[in-house]
Design an enzyme around this catalytic site. Structure first.
Site, PDB file in Angstrom:
ATOM      1  N   SER A   1       0.797  -1.224   0.000  1.00  0.00           N
ATOM      2  CA  SER A   1       0.000   0.000   0.000  1.00  0.00           C
ATOM      3  C   SER A   1       0.830   1.275   0.000  1.00  0.00           C
ATOM      4  O   SER A   1       0.274   2.373   0.045  1.00  0.00           O
ATOM      5  CB  SER A   1      -0.951   0.009   1.204  1.00  0.00           C
ATOM      6  OG  SER A   1      -0.225  -0.063   2.418  1.00  0.00           O
TER       7      SER A   1
ATOM      8  N   LYS B   1      -6.348   3.213   8.727  1.00  0.00           N
ATOM      9  CA  LYS B   1      -5.500   4.250   8.143  1.00  0.00           C
ATOM     10  C   LYS B   1      -6.142   5.635   8.250  1.00  0.00           C
ATOM     11  O   LYS B   1      -5.459   6.633   8.518  1.00  0.00           O
ATOM     12  CB  LYS B   1      -5.215   3.906   6.689  1.00  0.00           C
ATOM     13  CG  LYS B   1      -4.319   2.677   6.527  1.00  0.00           C
ATOM     14  CD  LYS B   1      -4.156   2.277   5.081  1.00  0.00           C
ATOM     15  CE  LYS B   1      -3.249   1.057   4.937  1.00  0.00           C
ATOM     16  NZ  LYS B   1      -3.101   0.602   3.539  1.00  0.00           N
TER      17      LYS B   1
END
Length: 775
Positions: A672, A715
């Protein structure tokens, strides 16, 4: 009945005198008075009656005095008396001397019938058999001469094996036939007992060595236990009785009785006896047919869950749904206990400190079930789950069986704590053993190696906890419902601290709310600047520290009511540990802010890119994993291939490029960071800084496509904690925003993207501004 007569009465407890008996009686004051009165009377008789503690006598024996004299050795006087006839005791009367006089009615003998003669013959046979075992030949001759059935029955007064109460019963039984029947029953039992004792003695003598006294004693003890059975707590007879009395399923009962049969056939020296006893104890201790009744009040269950935990709506909804289905099945008359797949299996995944473990107790309270926790962290032996084979030394059942026994019911809430930390080695793979336990289609016939019996786990509610989903084997994860607890927002933390943590810490510090208060502004400051964790453990430690300092202040001035507000925190907790650093870190070109998920929750990740003179190439530092290294290669290849489109001078990329991810002591891996690396490289090559309020996450392809990633909620929570205002995520992760709290989405501008070029266009500051700032 004969005519009533008045006689002095002598009450004695020992011996019990029956007609025909000649016995000596020690003379105390009362006995001396009765004997003197009898000798002075015309008849010379007295009545001897048994005086036991339980009640007043109703019958006695009319006796004559044979002799009166002193006991050998000069210890006192005694009288020898002969019992003659039974008599019924009437009312008290008066008479000469100091003795007690009573009216008595003599009981005449009844006619001897053929039945009485038959009973007398049977009793005589038993009596002679017993006397012959004792070799009492003189007494045998005397008994053989007796022809009167009543006199034969009354010889039992000399019997040592009869109690005083039994002898009194014989005295009060006037019917000779009934007296003989009772004696036949008692004598038969005593004779059988005597034969058993003699058999034990013979068995012991036949197996002993003359010179081994200790061996004799042990053999006697073993023989006695073998004959009595119930005297040995671990005897097979004891186990057989316990199994018959226990509430066991039929197949379990049959298996247990088979093992008892083996125990009965095994010798005392066989080690198998110990294994069987331990196995039987384990089986009998399990609650095979015990189940608690589930609560059917859905509102009360939800209230319990809400009272114990803030948020966590997913798992609360799942438990209430489970209760609703069971309540409806119960109303429709359908089975709710046992059967395939009736239990629930959930895994609560999330960072430490978010309340996964404590949630298990709340679920058990809401369901009205027993709760038991099974810690799996560090377990590497498959036998911990399935149990050991019984042939091993120190064999034990698995943790699941022990948990069921500890809970005391077959449908507890079992919390499998830290399931992602289960290991494997040469002793097997415990996670593979858990496949059967947690599969709703299989666990109704779970078989533990130690028990070797089918155990129905289908009605058990299994809750598992894990920090990192990726560490759970996919086959195991497939059998569980995944409920992610990704952490708390700032508002959640303030609410949890105010409603749960602060009262608990006050109790531990022996403080009241009036003595020490903490404002919401102070709690919010702690959440923002003193902690950056998704959970609440560090927050609670800081609260405990503040209250300890407050307690110390109250010790010096107990009359003060303390209020801890935001400006006071420095004095209680020191200076803030965390301050927004995104603006400082991205103040130079080549630094981009990424978002990552670690075992401790979401976090902000800064990726730095730089170039210097030298041979063209790519250097990577920061303890990166293979996937992250590949992401850096892909990012550089994409930027080189699309240099013109991105406004990058190709010559700027023909240098030695260095990509670094700080915190090099922490291993980092995952796809990511791809878009973040592309952004950092373009920022370095163009000299344009990345906006300080921007964070991003997503995997990138060689063509610049932004691919979806995991952990979006964690996140975004990390981005909010770090003070970012704009976050770029992959467009295909847009559905994940439904799980993100509303206050987080209000604080962040979340932009789903499909092309990394669009991210670069919006994330980099305009070139003119950068030049102006640089100037």
């Amino acid at each position: 009945m004969a005519q009533a007569q008045s006689l002095p009465v002598l009450f004695i407890a020992d011996p019990i005198v029956l007609p025909g008996m000649v016995v000596p009686i020690a003379l105390d004051d009362a006995a001396q008075a009765a004997v003197d009165a009898a000798r002075a009377s015309e008849s010379g008789k007295l009545l001897i009656a048994p005086r036991l503690d339980d009640r007043y006598p109703t019958h006695g024996v009319i006796a004559s005095i044979v002799q009166v004299g002193r006991i050998a050795g000069g210890a006192g006087s005694a009288a020898v008396v002969r019992g003659e006839r039974r008599a019924h005791i009437g009312t008290g009367t008066t008479g000469p001397g100091a003795a007690l006089w009573v009216e008595v009615e003599e009981i005449a003998d009844v006619e001897v019938t053929d039945d009485v003669k038959t009973l007398a013959a049977e009793y005589k046979k038993l009596l002679l058999a017993m006397l012959q075992r004792r070799e009492a030949w003189q007494i045998i001759d005397y008994v053989n001469q007796l022809t009167d059935p009543s006199a034969l029955a009354d010889t039992s007064g000399y019997a040592s094996y009869l109690t005083d109460i039994e002898k009194r019963q014989l005295l009060e039984t006037t019917d000779v036939a009934e007296r003989l029947r009772v004696l036949i029953d008692w004598t038969s039992s005593h004779l059988a007992e005597t034969e058993v004792n003699d058999k034990i003695a013979d068995d012991v003598r036949s197996g002993m060595e003359k010179t081994q006294k200790e061996f004799l004693l042990r053999q006697q003890l073993a023989a006695i236990r073998k004959e009595l059975g119930e005297g040995e707590p671990d005897g097979s007879d004891d186990y057989r009785a316990r199994i018959e009395a226990a509430d066991l399923p039929e197949k379990v009962r049959e298996a247990a009785l088979r093992e008892v049969g083996k125990l009965e056939r095994s010798s005392e020296q066989s080690p198998e006896g110990g294994w069987i006893r331990t196995w039987l104890d384990t089986v009998l201790d399990l609650p095979w047919n015990v189940s608690t009744e589930d609560s059917t009040d859905l509102k009360a269950a939800r209230d319990i869950l809400d009272a114990d935990h803030h948020g966590l709506d997913d798992v609360k909804d799942r438990i209430v749904e489970y209760l609703a289905v069971r309540a409806r099945r119960s109303q429709r008359g359908m089975a709710v206990v046992g059967g395939r797949g009736s239990g629930a299996v959930m895994v609560l995944a999330g960072p430490p400190g978010v309340g996964k473990t404590s949630l298990g107790e709340s679920v058990a309270r809401a369901l009205g079930r027993k709760f038991v926790r099974v810690a799996l962290g560090g377990v590497r032996d498959e036998a911990e789950i399935r149990g050991h084979r019984r042939t091993y030394v120190g064999a034990l059942p698995g943790r699941l069986v022990r948990a069921i026994g500890e809970a005391g019911s077959m449908n507890p809430v079992v919390l499998l704590d830290e399931i992602d930390k289960v290991g494997s080695d040469y002793r097997g793979d415990p996670s593979a053993a858990l496949l059967e336990v947690l599969d709703p289609a299989q666990n109704h016939t779970f078989r533990d190696h130690y028990l070797d019996l089918d155990l129905d786990l289908s009605d058990v509610v299994f809750l598992a906890t894990a920090n990192v989903i990726e560490n759970i084997p996919s086959a195991l994860l497939d059998r569980m419902e995944l409920v992610q607890i990704d952490g708390y927002t700032e508002d959640d933390k303030v609410a949890i601290a105010r409603d749960f943590l602060l009262p608990r810490q006050r109790d531990r510090a022996a403080l009241t709310a009036e003595e020490v208060a903490v404002t919401d502004a102070a709690l919010r400051k702690i959440a923002a600047d003193y902690t950056r964790e998704p959970g609440m453990r560090q927050f609670e430690r800081l609260l405990a520290k503040a209250l300890r300092k407050a307690t110390t202040k109250l010790a010096d001035n107990p009359l003060v009511n303390l209020v801890i507000d935001e400006p006071d925190l420095v004095g209680y907790l020191g200076r803030p540990r965390f301050t927004p650093e995104s603006e400082e870190r991205t103040a130079v070109p080549g630094v981009a802010t990424g978002l990552a998920v670690t075992g401790l929750g979401g976090d902000v990740l800064f990726i730095e890119a730089n170039s210097n003179d030298g041979e063209s190439g790519l250097a990577l530092t920061g303890q990166l994993g293979d996937v992250m290294k590949e992401s850096a290669q892909i990012a550089l290849s994409y930027v080189r291939a699309h240099a013109e489109q991105l406004g990058v001078d190709p010559k700027a990329l023909d240098r030695r490029i260095h990509v670094h991810v700080p915190a090099g002591a922490v291993p980092k891996d995952g796809p990511s960071a791809g878009v973040t690396m592309v952004t950092a490289l373009v920022s370095m090559a163009t000299g344009r800084k990345v906006r300080a309020d921007v964070g991003m996450t997503g995997e990138v392809t060689l063509n610049g496509r932004v691919l979806p990633i995991g952990g979006v909620k964690q996140k975004l929570l990390a981005a909010q904690r770090a003070g970012l205002s704009t976050v770029f995520i992959p467009a295909r992760n847009e559905p994940d925003l439904d799980d993100v709290p509303a206050e987080v989405l209000e604080a962040l501008e979340v932009k789903p993207m499909t092309d990394v070029a669009d991210i670069i266009a919006q994330a980099l500051e305009p070139a003119a501004e950068t030049v102006t700032v640089a100037a």
